[in-house]
Motif scaffolding. Structure first.
Motif, PDB file in Angstrom:
ATOM      1  N   ASP A  95      39.027  29.935  55.728  1.00 23.42           N
ATOM      2  CA  ASP A  95      38.213  29.825  54.496  1.00 23.42           C
ATOM      3  C   ASP A  95      37.195  30.953  54.451  1.00 23.42           C
ATOM      4  O   ASP A  95      36.944  31.541  53.381  1.00 23.42           O
ATOM      5  CB  ASP A  95      37.517  28.469  54.451  1.00 23.42           C
ATOM      6  N   LEU A  96      36.576  31.233  55.590  1.00 25.72           N
ATOM      7  CA  LEU A  96      35.612  32.336  55.633  1.00 25.72           C
ATOM      8  C   LEU A  96      36.299  33.667  55.322  1.00 25.72           C
ATOM      9  O   LEU A  96      35.766  34.493  54.553  1.00 25.72           O
ATOM     10  CB  LEU A  96      34.951  32.394  57.012  1.00 25.72           C
ATOM     11  N   ASP A  97      37.468  33.843  55.914  1.00 22.07           N
ATOM     12  CA  ASP A  97      38.198  35.088  55.658  1.00 22.07           C
ATOM     13  C   ASP A  97      38.604  35.194  54.188  1.00 22.07           C
ATOM     14  O   ASP A  97      38.517  36.266  53.560  1.00 22.07           O
ATOM     15  CB  ASP A  97      39.430  35.175  56.560  1.00 22.07           C
ATOM     16  N   ASP A  98      39.052  34.065  53.614  1.00 20.98           N
ATOM     17  CA  ASP A  98      39.439  34.074  52.197  1.00 20.98           C
ATOM     18  C   ASP A  98      38.241  34.413  51.313  1.00 20.98           C
ATOM     19  O   ASP A  98      38.346  35.238  50.368  1.00 20.98           O
ATOM     20  CB  ASP A  98      40.019  32.719  51.797  1.00 20.98           C
ATOM     21  N   ALA A  99      37.089  33.748  51.598  1.00 23.26           N
ATOM     22  CA  ALA A  99      35.890  34.007  50.793  1.00 23.26           C
ATOM     23  C   ALA A  99      35.442  35.445  50.951  1.00 23.26           C
ATOM     24  O   ALA A  99      35.065  36.112  49.960  1.00 23.26           O
ATOM     25  CB  ALA A  99      34.770  33.046  51.212  1.00 23.26           C
ATOM     26  N   ASN A 100      35.494  35.964  52.148  1.00 28.26           N
ATOM     27  CA  ASN A 100      35.095  37.352  52.393  1.00 28.26           C
ATOM     28  C   ASN A 100      36.053  38.325  51.719  1.00 28.26           C
ATOM     29  O   ASN A 100      35.653  39.342  51.128  1.00 28.26           O
ATOM     30  CB  ASN A 100      35.062  37.608  53.891  1.00 28.26           C
ATOM     31  N   GLN A 101      37.351  37.988  51.775  1.00 29.40           N
ATOM     32  CA  GLN A 101      38.333  38.836  51.096  1.00 29.40           C
ATOM     33  C   GLN A 101      38.138  38.807  49.585  1.00 29.40           C
ATOM     34  O   GLN A 101      38.270  39.850  48.910  1.00 29.40           O
ATOM     35  CB  GLN A 101      39.750  38.371  51.451  1.00 29.40           C
ATOM     36  N   ASP A 102      37.811  37.648  49.025  1.00 30.07           N
ATOM     37  CA  ASP A 102      37.523  37.557  47.580  1.00 30.07           C
ATOM     38  C   ASP A 102      36.350  38.449  47.217  1.00 30.07           C
ATOM     39  O   ASP A 102      36.368  39.149  46.177  1.00 30.07           O
ATOM     40  CB  ASP A 102      37.226  36.103  47.185  1.00 30.07           C
ATOM     41  N   ILE A 103      35.324  38.429  48.051  1.00 23.83           N
ATOM     42  CA  ILE A 103      34.150  39.271  47.774  1.00 23.83           C
ATOM     43  C   ILE A 103      34.559  40.731  47.762  1.00 23.83           C
ATOM     44  O   ILE A 103      34.160  41.503  46.861  1.00 23.83           O
ATOM     45  CB  ILE A 103      33.067  39.010  48.828  1.00 23.83           C
ATOM     46  N   LEU A 104      35.335  41.122  48.746  1.00 27.44           N
ATOM     47  CA  LEU A 104      35.770  42.524  48.810  1.00 27.44           C
ATOM     48  C   LEU A 104      36.603  42.889  47.583  1.00 27.44           C
ATOM     49  O   LEU A 104      36.448  43.976  46.974  1.00 27.44           O
ATOM     50  CB  LEU A 104      36.574  42.769  50.094  1.00 27.44           C
ATOM     51  N   THR A 105      37.476  41.961  47.222  1.00 26.57           N
ATOM     52  CA  THR A 105      38.357  42.230  46.061  1.00 26.57           C
ATOM     53  C   THR A 105      37.551  42.308  44.767  1.00 26.57           C
ATOM     54  O   THR A 105      37.668  43.271  43.971  1.00 26.57           O
ATOM     55  CB  THR A 105      39.418  41.138  45.946  1.00 26.57           C
ATOM     56  N   PHE A 106      36.735  41.289  44.550  1.00 27.73           N
ATOM     57  CA  PHE A 106      35.973  41.243  43.291  1.00 27.73           C
ATOM     58  C   PHE A 106      34.897  42.334  43.256  1.00 27.73           C
ATOM     59  O   PHE A 106      34.570  42.855  42.190  1.00 27.73           O
ATOM     60  CB  PHE A 106      35.325  39.858  43.118  1.00 27.73           C
ATOM     61  N   GLU A 107      34.371  42.676  44.437  1.00 28.27           N
ATOM     62  CA  GLU A 107      33.378  43.755  44.459  1.00 28.27           C
ATOM     63  C   GLU A 107      34.035  45.093  44.118  1.00 28.27           C
ATOM     64  O   GLU A 107      33.447  45.943  43.424  1.00 28.27           O
ATOM     65  CB  GLU A 107      32.732  43.826  45.839  1.00 28.27           C
ATOM     66  N   GLY A 134      34.596  40.279  33.774  1.00 28.94           N
ATOM     67  CA  GLY A 134      34.283  39.030  34.493  1.00 28.94           C
ATOM     68  C   GLY A 134      34.294  39.185  36.007  1.00 28.94           C
ATOM     69  O   GLY A 134      34.239  38.197  36.757  1.00 28.94           O
ATOM     70  N   ALA A 135      34.378  40.427  36.479  1.00 31.10           N
ATOM     71  CA  ALA A 135      34.422  40.659  37.934  1.00 31.10           C
ATOM     72  C   ALA A 135      33.112  40.281  38.597  1.00 31.10           C
ATOM     73  O   ALA A 135      33.090  39.754  39.732  1.00 31.10           O
ATOM     74  CB  ALA A 135      34.748  42.119  38.201  1.00 31.10           C
ATOM     75  N   GLU A 136      32.023  40.522  37.897  1.00 27.81           N
ATOM     76  CA  GLU A 136      30.726  40.204  38.505  1.00 27.81           C
ATOM     77  C   GLU A 136      30.574  38.711  38.708  1.00 27.81           C
ATOM     78  O   GLU A 136      30.047  38.258  39.733  1.00 27.81           O
ATOM     79  CB  GLU A 136      29.603  40.727  37.589  1.00 27.81           C
ATOM     80  N   GLU A 137      31.069  37.940  37.765  1.00 29.50           N
ATOM     81  CA  GLU A 137      30.967  36.484  37.883  1.00 29.50           C
ATOM     82  C   GLU A 137      31.822  35.997  39.053  1.00 29.50           C
ATOM     83  O   GLU A 137      31.392  35.149  39.861  1.00 29.50           O
ATOM     84  CB  GLU A 137      31.416  35.831  36.581  1.00 29.50           C
ATOM     85  N   LYS A 138      33.024  36.546  39.134  1.00 33.65           N
ATOM     86  CA  LYS A 138      33.898  36.158  40.239  1.00 33.65           C
ATOM     87  C   LYS A 138      33.267  36.555  41.572  1.00 33.65           C
ATOM     88  O   LYS A 138      33.335  35.806  42.569  1.00 33.65           O
ATOM     89  CB  LYS A 138      35.253  36.816  40.086  1.00 33.65           C
ATOM     90  N   SER A 165      22.664  57.620  44.731  1.00 39.54           N
ATOM     91  CA  SER A 165      23.404  57.088  43.593  1.00 39.54           C
ATOM     92  C   SER A 165      23.514  55.588  43.746  1.00 39.54           C
ATOM     93  O   SER A 165      23.835  55.079  44.843  1.00 39.54           O
ATOM     94  CB  SER A 165      24.813  57.710  43.510  1.00 39.54           C
ATOM     95  N   VAL A 166      23.309  54.829  42.683  1.00 35.64           N
ATOM     96  CA  VAL A 166      23.349  53.377  42.710  1.00 35.64           C
ATOM     97  C   VAL A 166      24.143  52.908  41.507  1.00 35.64           C
ATOM     98  O   VAL A 166      23.889  53.366  40.386  1.00 35.64           O
ATOM     99  CB  VAL A 166      21.923  52.782  42.662  1.00 35.64           C
ATOM    100  N   ARG A 167      25.137  52.019  41.795  1.00 40.74           N
ATOM    101  CA  ARG A 167      25.875  51.434  40.691  1.00 40.74           C
ATOM    102  C   ARG A 167      25.123  50.208  40.207  1.00 40.74           C
ATOM    103  O   ARG A 167      24.685  49.390  40.972  1.00 40.74           O
ATOM    104  CB  ARG A 167      27.287  51.048  41.135  1.00 40.74           C
ATOM    105  N   LEU A 168      25.029  50.079  38.923  1.00 46.42           N
ATOM    106  CA  LEU A 168      24.238  49.036  38.287  1.00 46.42           C
ATOM    107  C   LEU A 168      25.137  47.883  37.888  1.00 46.42           C
ATOM    108  O   LEU A 168      26.280  48.087  37.444  1.00 46.42           O
ATOM    109  CB  LEU A 168      23.520  49.575  37.065  1.00 46.42           C
ATOM    110  N   SER A 169      24.591  46.699  38.079  1.00 42.59           N
ATOM    111  CA  SER A 169      25.347  45.516  37.668  1.00 42.59           C
ATOM    112  C   SER A 169      24.345  44.479  37.217  1.00 42.59           C
ATOM    113  O   SER A 169      23.224  44.398  37.745  1.00 42.59           O
ATOM    114  CB  SER A 169      26.196  44.981  38.823  1.00 42.59           C
ATOM    115  N   GLU A 207      28.680  33.291  46.578  1.00 42.13           N
ATOM    116  CA  GLU A 207      28.034  31.981  46.740  1.00 42.13           C
ATOM    117  C   GLU A 207      28.836  31.099  47.698  1.00 42.13           C
ATOM    118  O   GLU A 207      28.280  30.400  48.550  1.00 42.13           O
ATOM    119  CB  GLU A 207      27.915  31.328  45.364  1.00 42.13           C
ATOM    120  N   ARG A 208      30.150  31.172  47.550  1.00 41.19           N
ATOM    121  CA  ARG A 208      31.015  30.354  48.444  1.00 41.19           C
ATOM    122  C   ARG A 208      30.881  30.815  49.898  1.00 41.19           C
ATOM    123  O   ARG A 208      30.749  30.006  50.828  1.00 41.19           O
ATOM    124  CB  ARG A 208      32.462  30.480  47.987  1.00 41.19           C
ATOM    125  N   LEU A 209      30.897  32.146  50.086  1.00 40.09           N
ATOM    126  CA  LEU A 209      30.778  32.669  51.437  1.00 40.09           C
ATOM    127  C   LEU A 209      29.421  32.327  52.038  1.00 40.09           C
ATOM    128  O   LEU A 209      29.311  31.936  53.205  1.00 40.09           O
ATOM    129  CB  LEU A 209      30.997  34.189  51.431  1.00 40.09           C
TER     130      LEU A 209
END
Length: 421
Positions: free
Chosen positions: A142-154, A210-214, A185-189, A220-222
């Motif tokens: 679950d931790l790996d999945d949540a971390n992978q989601d963060i990487l993907t959505f980020e 909707g990537a920021e929401e995901k 340089s900073v990306r804004l969100s 939040e899950r992680l």
């Protein structure tokens, strides 16, 4: 008359024979008395000789006893010394055994102390490991999945975010209160507060895809998962999983080690330790128990040898004394017999005189008996023949009977003749 004389002579001879018989009886009585007296004298002498022999034997035995007492006393002293030596050897051996037991108890106490320390340490580690192994952690997947989601959505959100680059500034540039340096340089969100000197801007970056929401939900899950295991990040969470797995393995290992060190439990070790004496240092060199045991055995063998010799010697003297007792008892019996004979024989000084008197009595009785026998023999030689007188009487009686018969025949014949006339 001749018959009466013969009968008188026979009666006289019977009287003389009776007198000779009485003399013979007296002679036999005198001879028996002399024989008894002589026999008693011989018996008395024999008894005295036996008594002297037995007294001599007692003296010889007493000498043997005296000669045997000194060696026996030496053997008694040797036995006493040997008994003392055995007692000391046994004491030395027993003391050595006690010291050896004490050393073994000390070694056992030290071993038990170390075992108890190790068992206590293992128990403490086991308790900590069981506590750590019992920690509830979210699944690592679950931790790996949540971390992978963060990487993907980020990654998806990063593409859509505008890039703010500060090429040059004379004053600090703040984004959400944090300073960014030149050429950064900073990306804004989302909504970003931009501050530069007196200028403050609120930049709202729309989440077109909707990537920021995901990303926020994944984050939040992680974060929730990390908080549930008390980790700051995924690396620490992985480390906590590794620590729990290691703790679980340690629990099994520690249980085995604890059961090896304290198979019956720590309380049993504590009780065994409490039953042992205090652990006092013993700097003495270990005793040679085999040498002490052999020394004790040698002393016991020597004691057995000396005691056997002593008992043999004592038994020999006891037998000799028993022989003396037997001889003394026999002497007492012989002395009683001699005393009875002395009563019969009379005083020693008068015994020869008594024997002479008895001998004289025998001589006199033999003389009288011979004289009586001579008188009987003379009377028998001189007496008329009773048988001849009796024969002559019978012949006269027969002749008289014949004459009487003849007179009867003549008278009868005369009567018959007269009758014829």
């Amino acid at each position: 008359k001749e018959l009466e004389a013969a009968e008188g002579a026979s009666e006289k001879i019977r009287g003389l024979r009776s007198e000779a018989g009485a003399c013979e009886t007296t002679l036999k009585a005198a001879e028996n008395a002399l024989a008894r007296f002589s026999s008693d004298l011989a018996s008395a002498e024999k008894l005295r000789a036996l008594i002297l022999d037995k007294q001599s034997a007692i003296k010889n035995i007493a000498k043997m006893i005296t000669e045997g007492e000194a060696p026996l006393d030496d053997l008694r002293q040797q036995a006493a010394l040997a008994e003392a030596a055995v007692k000391q050897a046994r004491k030395d051996h027993q003391d050595a055994l006690s010291r050896d037991k004490r050393r073994r108890e000390i070694a056992q106490r030290r071993s038990l102390t170390k075992a108890l320390e190790r068992a206590t340490d293992f128990a403490s580690q086991l308790q900590a490991s069981e506590k750590e192994a019992g920690v509830s952690l979210p699944d690592l997947s679950d931790l790996d999945d949540a971390n992978q989601d963060i990487l993907t959505f980020e990654a998806q959100a990063r593409v859509a975010r505008p890039l703010l680059t500060v090429e040059r500034s004379n004053a600090p540039v703040l984004l959400n209160g944090e300073t960014i340096g030149d050429t950064d340089s900073v990306r804004l969100s989302g909504k970003t507060k931009f501050s530069y000197q007196d200028l403050e801007l609120l930049i709202d970056t729309p989440d077109v895809q909707g990537a920021e929401e995901k990303l926020a939900k994944a984050t939040e899950r992680l974060t929730s998962l990390l908080e549930s295991c008390g980790a700051k990040d995924i690396s620490e969470a992985r480390r906590r999983h590794e620590e729990r797995n290691s703790a679980q393995q340690s629990v099994e290992r520690l249980k085995i080690e604890l059961s090896t060190v304290a198979p019956n439990g720590i309380a049993t070790l504590e009780n065994e330790l409490a039953a042992l004496p205090d652990d006092k240092e013993d700097d003495d060199e270990p005793d040679d128990l085999d040498a002490l045991s052999r020394a004790r055995e040698l002393e016991e063998e020597e004691l057995a040898r000396v005691v056997a010799e002593r008992d043999t010697a004592a038994e020999g003297i006891r037998k000799l004394r028993h022989q003396v007792t037997i001889l003394e008892t026999e002497i007492e019996g012989l002395e009683r017999q001699l005393s009875d004979l002395d009563v019969v024989l009379g005083a020693d000084v008068k015994r020869e005189e008594r024997k002479t008197e008895l001998s004289d009595t025998v001589v006199e009785a033999r003389r009288r008996w011979r004289e009586a026998e001579d008188r009987v023999e003379t009377a028998e030689r001189d007496r008329p023949s009773l048988h001849g007188a009796q024969a002559r009487v019978k012949r006269l009686e027969a002749a008289a009977q014949n004459r009487s018969d003849d007179r009867l025949r003549l008278s009868k014949a005369e009567g018959e003749l007269r009758g014829r006339l």
